[in-house]
Design a protein around this motif. Structure first.
Motif, PDB file in Angstrom:
ATOM      1  N   CYS A  94       0.928  -1.102   0.188  1.00 50.95           N
ATOM      2  CA  CYS A  94       0.112  -0.124   0.082  1.00 50.95           C
ATOM      3  C   CYS A  94       0.763   1.345  -0.137  1.00 50.95           C
ATOM      4  O   CYS A  94       0.523   2.358  -0.593  1.00 50.95           O
ATOM      5  N   LYS A  95       2.097   1.096   0.668  1.00 53.33           N
ATOM      6  CA  LYS A  95       2.720   2.398   0.951  1.00 53.33           C
ATOM      7  C   LYS A  95       3.403   2.540  -0.730  1.00 53.33           C
ATOM      8  O   LYS A  95       3.538   3.614  -1.178  1.00 53.33           O
ATOM      9  N   ALA A 133       0.608   3.956  -2.918  1.00 54.31           N
ATOM     10  CA  ALA A 133       0.234   5.308  -2.590  1.00 54.31           C
ATOM     11  C   ALA A 133       1.222   6.231  -2.973  1.00 54.31           C
ATOM     12  O   ALA A 133       1.007   7.360  -3.664  1.00 54.31           O
ATOM     13  N   HIS A 134       2.496   5.821  -3.131  1.00 49.56           N
ATOM     14  CA  HIS A 134       3.602   6.500  -3.466  1.00 49.56           C
ATOM     15  C   HIS A 134       3.342   6.918  -4.970  1.00 49.56           C
ATOM     16  O   HIS A 134       3.645   8.127  -5.514  1.00 49.56           O
ATOM     17  N   SER A 169       0.924   9.120  -5.625  1.00 52.15           N
ATOM     18  CA  SER A 169       0.895  10.638  -5.528  1.00 52.15           C
ATOM     19  C   SER A 169       1.652  11.496  -6.402  1.00 52.15           C
ATOM     20  O   SER A 169       1.542  12.514  -6.423  1.00 52.15           O
ATOM     21  N   SER A 201      -8.654   4.146  -1.096  1.00 48.82           N
ATOM     22  CA  SER A 201      -7.410   4.612  -1.993  1.00 48.82           C
ATOM     23  C   SER A 201      -6.227   3.891  -1.066  1.00 48.82           C
ATOM     24  O   SER A 201      -6.366   3.617   0.017  1.00 48.82           O
ATOM     25  N   LYS A 227      -3.779   5.197  -0.062  1.00 49.60           N
ATOM     26  CA  LYS A 227      -3.297   6.052   1.182  1.00 49.60           C
ATOM     27  C   LYS A 227      -4.063   5.921   2.399  1.00 49.60           C
ATOM     28  O   LYS A 227      -3.891   5.748   3.387  1.00 49.60           O
ATOM     29  N   LEU A 238      -3.720   2.545   4.318  1.00 45.95           N
ATOM     30  CA  LEU A 238      -2.561   2.641   5.344  1.00 45.95           C
ATOM     31  C   LEU A 238      -3.119   2.811   6.786  1.00 45.95           C
ATOM     32  O   LEU A 238      -2.641   2.703   7.853  1.00 45.95           O
TER      33      LEU A 238
END
Length: 302
Positions: A120-121, A124-125, A128, A284, A286, A289
């Motif tokens: 997920c990190k 999300a990165h 972004s 999402s 993000k 998390l």
């Protein structure tokens, strides 16, 4: 390219051959991806843009690091080699190891939780920066077993080199992780397509086998509909207007907890939020998390 000594061919990806090689200067192993660029006048600007974006994104520890880009001219054809850090296994091999043993243990819940958080990190990165992966699957997630790290690979190549130039091997391009809106031919898709794939990977880690193993696009949809119920305008406004929508058998939603029995209630809740039909209602990466599923995870290590 004299700097690299090819050790072995480790794969034949969608975009060309992949080699394990040794960097003679540092002694470290790297993965060389040889991309076939069908072109006559230099490197297309799209490929350059993608590659520079890839370098930016790969500053995250959860994304396979692009170390350098080399281009070689061979018989008047331009070859682009992408040099990545080398990891010796991927999540598919990791899940499958021991799968053929009778009564194989599921992956430890703590490990699934840690891998999911890292995934997920990474996603999300990418999101972004406005980058979609579009082909997340266990084969594209590399694992550093010694450090317990999970890293996303094969990022951004889809747009740089136009989605599969040719499928070089007889490996079927897998549909198992493809979001229903893509299967139904939507023209407008966005970051939720990656979250759907993450949900499918989550369930697969918990089950040690794929959640929706369809063999064709229609089969894939039927697998999804049987478990989650056949979608309608109520659940997913606009679904019946999608290009490839047909009249499908009517199934009622089944219990996700029953389908993935080893997941905790909070794990099932997160999975349900990732497998929402309506992309607008899908969680999402993000927001995932901060989901209670990760409450008891020691996040200081990340």
């Amino acid at each position: 390219m004299e700097r690299y000594e090819k050790v072995e061919k480790v794969g034949e990806g969608t975009y060309g051959k992949v080699y394990k090689a040794k960097d003679k200067n540092t002694g470290q192993f790297v993965a060389l991806k040889k991309t076939r660029l069908e072109m006559d006048e230099g490197i297309p600007s799209t490929a350059l843009r993608e590659v520079s974006l890839l370098k930016t994104l790969s500053t995250s520890i959860y994304i396979v690091r692009l170390l350098s880009v080399e281009h070689v001219e061979k018989k008047g054809k331009l070859l682009l080699y992408l040099v990545f850090e080398y990891l010796d296994t991927d999540l598919k091999k990791f899940i499958d190891s021991g799968r053929y043993v009778i009564n194989v243990d599921p992956l430890p819940p703590k490990l699934i939780q840690s891998f999911m958080y890292q995934l997920c990190k990474a996603v999300a990165h990418c999101h972004s920066y406005g980058v979609l992966h579009r082909d997340l699957k266990p084969q594209n997630l590399l694992v550093d077993k010694s450090k317990g790290l999970l890293k996303v690979g094969d990022l951004g190549l889809g747009r740089a080199f136009t989605v599969p130039l040719k499928c070089y091997t007889h490996e079927i391009v897998t549909l198992w992780y493809r979001a229903p809106e893509v299967l139904l031919g939507t023209f407008h898709y966005s970051t939720p397509v990656d979250v759907w794939s993450v949900g499918c990977i989550f369930a697969e880690m918990a089950k040690r086998r794929p959640l929706f193993p369809g063999s064709s696009e229609v089969q894939q949809l039927l697998h999804i509909f049987r478990l989650l119920g056949t979608p309608n305008e109520n659940m997913w406004p606009g679904v019946t207007r999608l290009k490839d929508w047909h009249i499908y058998p009517q199934w009622k939603p089944q219990s996700l907890a029953h389908a993935v029995p080893t997941l905790s209630p909070s794990g099932v809740d997160l999975l349900a939020k990732m497998l929402q039909y309506d992309p607008a209602r899908r969680i999402s990466a993000k927001a995932a998390l901060d989901h209670p599923y990760f409450d008891d995870l020691d996040k200081s290590q990340f």
